[in-house]
Design a protein around this motif. Structure first.
Motif, short mmCIF file in Angstrom:
data_model
loop_
_atom_site.label_atom_id
_atom_site.label_comp_id
_atom_site.label_asym_id
_atom_site.label_seq_id
_atom_site.Cartn_x
_atom_site.Cartn_y
_atom_site.Cartn_z
N THR B 79 0.68 -1.12 0.01
CA THR B 79 0.03 -0.07 0.14
C THR B 79 0.76 1.23 0.07
OG1 THR B 79 -2.11 0.72 0.83
CG2 THR B 79 -0.32 0.33 2.47
N ASN B 80 0.39 2.45 0.03
CA ASN B 80 0.81 3.70 0.07
C ASN B 80 1.52 4.00 1.16
OD1 ASN B 80 -0.71 5.69 1.10
ND2 ASN B 80 -2.12 4.84 -0.31
N SER B 81 2.52 5.28 1.01
CA SER B 81 3.39 5.67 2.23
C SER B 81 2.53 6.63 3.25
CB SER B 81 4.64 6.19 1.68
OG SER B 81 4.21 7.33 1.00
N ARG B 82 1.08 6.53 2.80
CA ARG B 82 0.48 7.28 3.87
C ARG B 82 0.45 6.56 5.04
NH1 ARG B 82 -0.75 12.84 2.38
NH2 ARG B 82 -1.17 12.92 0.25
N PHE B 83 0.37 5.42 5.04
CA PHE B 83 0.19 4.44 6.08
C PHE B 83 1.55 4.23 6.79
CE2 PHE B 83 -3.36 3.42 3.68
CZ PHE B 83 -4.46 3.68 4.24
N LEU B 84 1.80 4.39 8.15
CA LEU B 84 3.16 4.01 8.71
C LEU B 84 3.39 2.44 8.12
CD1 LEU B 84 2.92 5.52 12.18
CD2 LEU B 84 3.96 6.39 10.02
N HIS B 85 4.76 2.22 7.89
CA HIS B 85 5.07 0.89 7.72
C HIS B 85 6.83 0.65 8.00
CE1 HIS B 85 5.77 -3.16 6.04
NE2 HIS B 85 4.47 -3.15 6.17
N ASP B 86 7.04 -0.17 8.72
CA ASP B 86 8.22 -0.61 8.94
C ASP B 86 9.40 -0.65 8.04
OD1 ASP B 86 7.80 -0.59 11.83
OD2 ASP B 86 7.74 -2.62 11.86
N ASN B 87 8.87 -1.08 6.70
CA ASN B 87 9.87 -1.29 5.52
C ASN B 87 10.35 0.03 5.24
OD1 ASN B 87 9.23 -4.07 5.95
ND2 ASN B 87 8.40 -4.28 3.84
N LEU B 88 9.45 1.07 5.01
CA LEU B 88 9.73 2.33 4.47
C LEU B 88 10.86 2.88 5.41
CD1 LEU B 88 8.92 4.62 2.46
CD2 LEU B 88 7.77 5.66 4.62
N VAL B 89 10.84 2.81 6.60
CA VAL B 89 11.73 3.64 7.61
C VAL B 89 12.92 2.73 7.68
CG1 VAL B 89 9.95 5.07 8.85
CG2 VAL B 89 10.78 2.80 9.71
N GLY B 301 9.66 21.37 1.89
CA GLY B 301 8.43 21.40 2.63
C GLY B 301 7.82 22.94 2.83
N ALA B 302 8.65 23.67 2.97
CA ALA B 302 8.07 24.96 3.46
C ALA B 302 7.11 25.62 2.38
CB ALA B 302 9.28 25.74 3.73
N SER B 303 7.29 25.23 1.20
CA SER B 303 6.52 25.72 0.08
C SER B 303 5.07 25.38 0.36
CB SER B 303 6.87 24.86 -1.27
OG SER B 303 6.27 23.47 -1.31
N GLY B 304 4.97 24.40 1.23
CA GLY B 304 3.43 24.28 1.51
C GLY B 304 2.73 23.17 0.46
N LEU B 305 3.42 22.81 -0.76
CA LEU B 305 3.24 21.76 -1.43
C LEU B 305 3.31 20.25 -0.92
CD1 LEU B 305 3.78 22.40 -5.34
CD2 LEU B 305 1.68 22.88 -4.02
N GLU B 306 2.51 19.48 -0.71
CA GLU B 306 2.86 18.11 -0.48
C GLU B 306 3.39 17.44 -1.44
OE1 GLU B 306 0.27 15.54 1.52
OE2 GLU B 306 -1.06 17.25 2.33
N TYR B 307 4.10 16.32 -1.18
CA TYR B 307 4.91 15.38 -2.08
C TYR B 307 4.15 14.01 -1.89
CZ TYR B 307 7.17 12.64 -5.59
OH TYR B 307 7.83 12.01 -6.41
N PHE B 308 3.31 13.41 -2.84
CA PHE B 308 2.73 12.29 -2.61
C PHE B 308 3.19 11.56 -3.89
CE2 PHE B 308 -0.58 9.15 -3.28
CZ PHE B 308 -0.22 8.25 -2.25
N ASN B 309 3.56 10.37 -3.84
CA ASN B 309 3.85 9.38 -4.91
C ASN B 309 3.23 8.20 -4.48
OD1 ASN B 309 5.34 7.38 -6.54
ND2 ASN B 309 6.58 9.12 -7.01
N THR B 310 2.02 7.84 -5.49
CA THR B 310 1.12 6.83 -5.21
C THR B 310 2.16 5.54 -4.94
OG1 THR B 310 -0.36 7.49 -6.73
CG2 THR B 310 -0.62 5.19 -6.24
N PHE B 311 2.84 4.94 -5.72
CA PHE B 311 3.48 3.58 -5.53
C PHE B 311 5.01 3.82 -4.84
CE2 PHE B 311 1.77 3.15 -10.00
CZ PHE B 311 0.78 2.38 -9.55
N GLY B 312 5.50 5.23 -4.65
CA GLY B 312 6.80 5.27 -4.18
C GLY B 312 6.90 4.93 -2.67
N GLY B 313 7.77 4.09 -2.44
CA GLY B 313 8.03 3.54 -0.88
C GLY B 313 7.18 2.66 -0.46
#
Lengths: 497, 497
Positions: B79-89, B301-313
């Motif tokens: 699943t996507n990186s909006r959920f916490l997951h150990d593998n990512l970190v 990050g300070a730009s206020g634009l989020e970065y989301f990548n559906t499959f990334g991570g």
């Protein structure tokens, strides 16, 4: 489960090593998910969540047939498309068979962003033009060229956000848009606005390469364009020398139930020049595709520039893509989307009759939006209330999101194996929440969380894919390292979920 | 093997359904590969090929440990990186541990192109500037923003190819470049050219956001920048307010043997501001990463634009990434790259002494180039001869490629499990071929295939990743649907391989 880190450690490592622009869901208390099956996700304590939002896990999380196909191919071969391989051509054949005949040439890439970027390159090379017409609130991807054509993103960058080559047409939203449900012919009216843009552009010496739109706007607020709109737009855009790009990244692969592709809802007489696909195509595997006509493909080839994508169209991705198509067919997931989607919409329409907060219920198949408003007449967005509901649902272990320019639209796009019972379950939960909100602090909160507050919040818009639920109460919360800290100065405790 | 289509049918379907801009290797007789293991690939008849080119299959084709890790995670959750997951970190922690300390923040994406595009966005947001300095012949990816900064691509688009915000610095090639091996200090001389660009740009009111370079130029011709060059460039670019982006997409993950990252060859005192990774990172799985400093990440990050990548991570990509790191360590593949690479270079240097066609042998670890020239003094590129050799090797079931601006550089970048015996085997084959070319038609051919012919050939440059072997004899062959048809008017039969 085999947890390596405690949730607190995972959070800490994420703060340390993951870009602060990458947000989590429910930032005040993010969810750690360790496994998922079908339409259910499970956290580190084994708690089960009903998933109403993950359209990427199209045929259901961890589908065994998809995993099997992946493993079988991974054990054999995973290489680039410079070598001949049956999976590539078999998949291209299967995929194009789902589309109108003239859409026969594929380019396999790795993400919806890569697909939309390539679509623009195709359009520009074919037309010899540069300009792009995009819809207001549209989101088409995260690479530079797509932020340029995504008002959802560039509106946040201030005045300099919109480039000269970009033309923004009104979103064909008949609930909140320029022409509404009481207009005699909103399809023509919205299309005429596109026509005006093409004429104005030509007057200014600019040339239209493409009109791009999601077949149904997702981040833009679950907007379903009135039938006939695309046909007319295509006519005007073709006249201006441009092409029509249908972005099916969010809505393709049978989700709309009645058809396999979202653009087909416009009628059989409509065929886009380029279709882009993404998210559900590989059930989570990073893959994506652009399909176009022979004519456009040959014009692109004539530039002399090759197109090579290292991972695009590799045998593993294609095996997975084939398995996804197989499962959609075998399990009649398109039919399920139609049946369950209809049921879900019916149930939600009952809510609309019951609760004045529900301004509009719209959708096709398992792509459904519920627009919350403070007032049925003025249609003032009920943003805080929408956020309240998704946070409360999360406490009750149901995952839903809120999106749209005012983030007041509850958005359903669950895995396609979503059942009648799931639909009933989540609507009952929403019913209870809406009932509990009657005459409580709603009125008081309303004045505190206007859409203006949200819009000016700096961090207020969410990166698309409807994951806006990481935002809490507009500018009332401060970001540190991508995590929202405690909200400050939110006077209505009941909203601080 | 379980072939679905005959090779002829596969070809026919490919012509019908795959974009003509997507080329195949050895277009006159492409190879159909059905399985691969380690450094070997097998065609539909079970014929075995020694693979000297697939750097993506970094730890070896179909590595069982990598497959095992993928399967285990696919069965559980993707699943996507909006959920916490150990593998990512966990993966971010492991990956950043291979880098200098200040490179501590990761963004996970799906391809080298997505990585380099994001690197530009980071650089621009951090610096507030727009302009980019790139090296001549550089290739950084296939999305719009990267074609703009890839002379390898935009040179083909004629005069309008180069945008105003792009500044091209000479490639630090000490064999064929502006300052050569006899220059007292080529590192400083090449860096001074970058300095001049920054000064000139400022004079013209332009502002430098970034200098971007592969740590070693791959498509550009296996160019290894003289040590100290990056340090000086970084100094000048920082002075101009820009950042240094090291593109490790082709060369990272231990390939250079001595170090884990290519940029580390410059010396311990050099640390880029942003590093991009790709190809080998997932052994073929579509994944990629950008690593940068806390300071740059926070400015983004300070730009206020989020970065989301559906499959990334996603957890599957991260599990695969972790497995690749494990295998590199367990099998000491970095050490193997150093040892086998040294041996390969020694063997090739013997060829250089023996055959006047071999102008230069350069490389580190398993990233090696052999530049063929018609004349050791004038260094006229021996393009046709290089093509001859790779076609002959293919007949003998060894896969090698030729690249560089003149496509006269034999390019080695095999899976990292390449052995001493493999090195000996391919060099022996090359020796025999070079010997056979002495005094035969070489002289005659030379005059027919000048680098000018190649350069003006329209379809002459290959999309990068060194897959230029789909090109046959410069402009002597015509393209139909992405396949090169018979070469016309090639007078020297011996070259028409």
């Amino acid at each position: 489960m085999s947890e390596i880190y405690s949730k607190a450690e995972t959070l800490e490592l994420r703060r340390k090593h993951i870009g602060p622009s990458c947000k989590v869901f429910f930032a005040k208390d993010p969810i750690k998910i360790v496994r998922a099956q079908g339409q259910y996700m499970f956290d580190e304590n084994g708690e089960k969540y009903l998933d109403c939002i993950n359209n990427v896990a199209h045929v259901g999380h961890s589908h065994p047939e998809v995993v099997k196909a992946a493993v079988k191919q991974m054990e054999l071969l995973n290489t680039n498309s410079r070598f001949l391989h049956d999976n590539l051509v078999q998949y291209a054949k299967r995929l194009t068979a789902t589309l109108p005949e003239k859409l026969s040439v594929c380019y396999f890439v790795n993400s919806g962003s890569e697909a939309n970027d390539l679509a623009l390159r195709l359009a520009r090379q074919y037309s010899g033009h540069q300009d792009v017409i995009t819809l207001d609130h549209a989101y088409h991807g995260h690479v530079t060229s797509l932020i340029d054509i995504s008002p959802y993103k560039f509106h946040q960058l201030g005045k300099e956000g919109k480039k000269e080559f970009v033309h923004v047409a009104p979103s064909p939203d008949i609930y909140r848009g320029k022409y509404r449900e009481n207009h005699p012919d909103p399809a023509s009216a919205y299309a005429d606005d596109v026509k005006k843009i093409t004429i104005e552009a030509q007057k200014n010496g600019r040339k239209i390469a493409a009109f791009i739109a999601e077949s149904m706007q997702s981040c833009g607020g679950q907007v379903i364009p009135p039938a006939g709109y695309f046909q007319k737009v295509a006519e005007y855009v073709h006249k201006a020398g441009g092409v029509f790009i249908a972005d099916e990244v969010q809505v393709g692969f049978g989700r709309v139930g009645k058809n396999f592709w979202g653009f087909q809802l416009q009628g059989e007489d409509f065929v886009p020049d380029i279709v882009t696909m993404g998210k559900p195509i590989g059930n989570g595997h990073p893959m994506s595709c652009v399909v176009t006509t022979r004519e456009i493909a040959e014009a692109f080839g004539a530039s002399g520039l090759e197109y090579f994508n290292t991972f695009g169209g590799n045998p593993v991705s294609c095996a997975i893509g084939l398995a996804v198509l197989d499962v959609i067919e075998k399990e009649d997931l398109q039919g399920n989307a139609r049946r369950v989607g209809n049921h879900l919409i019916e149930l939600l329409k009952e809510q609309q009759k019951k609760h004045p907060l529900v301004g509009d219920v719209r959708g096709v198949g398992l792509f459904v939006g519920v627009e919350l408003v403070k007032d049925q007449q003025t249609r003032t967005p009920a943003t805080a209330e929408a956020q309240h509901i998704i946070y409360k649902l999360k406490e009750q272990q149901t995952l839903l999101s809120a999106d749209g320019p005012h983030r007041n639209i509850l958005k359903f796009k669950p895995p396609m194996c979503f059942t009648m019972e799931d639909a009933k379950f989540v609507v009952d939960q929403i019913d209870t929440l809406l009932t509990g909100m009657h005459g409580s602090c709603t009125a008081g909160c309303s004045s505190l969380f206007t859409s203006t507050t949200i819009r000016n919040g700096g961090n207020s818009y969410a990166e698309c894919v409807s994951e806006s639920i990481s935002h809490i109460n507009g500018n009332a919360c401060r970001q540190v390292n991508g995590f929202y800290t405690e909200s400050h100065g939110v006077p209505c405790k009941r909203i601080r979920t």
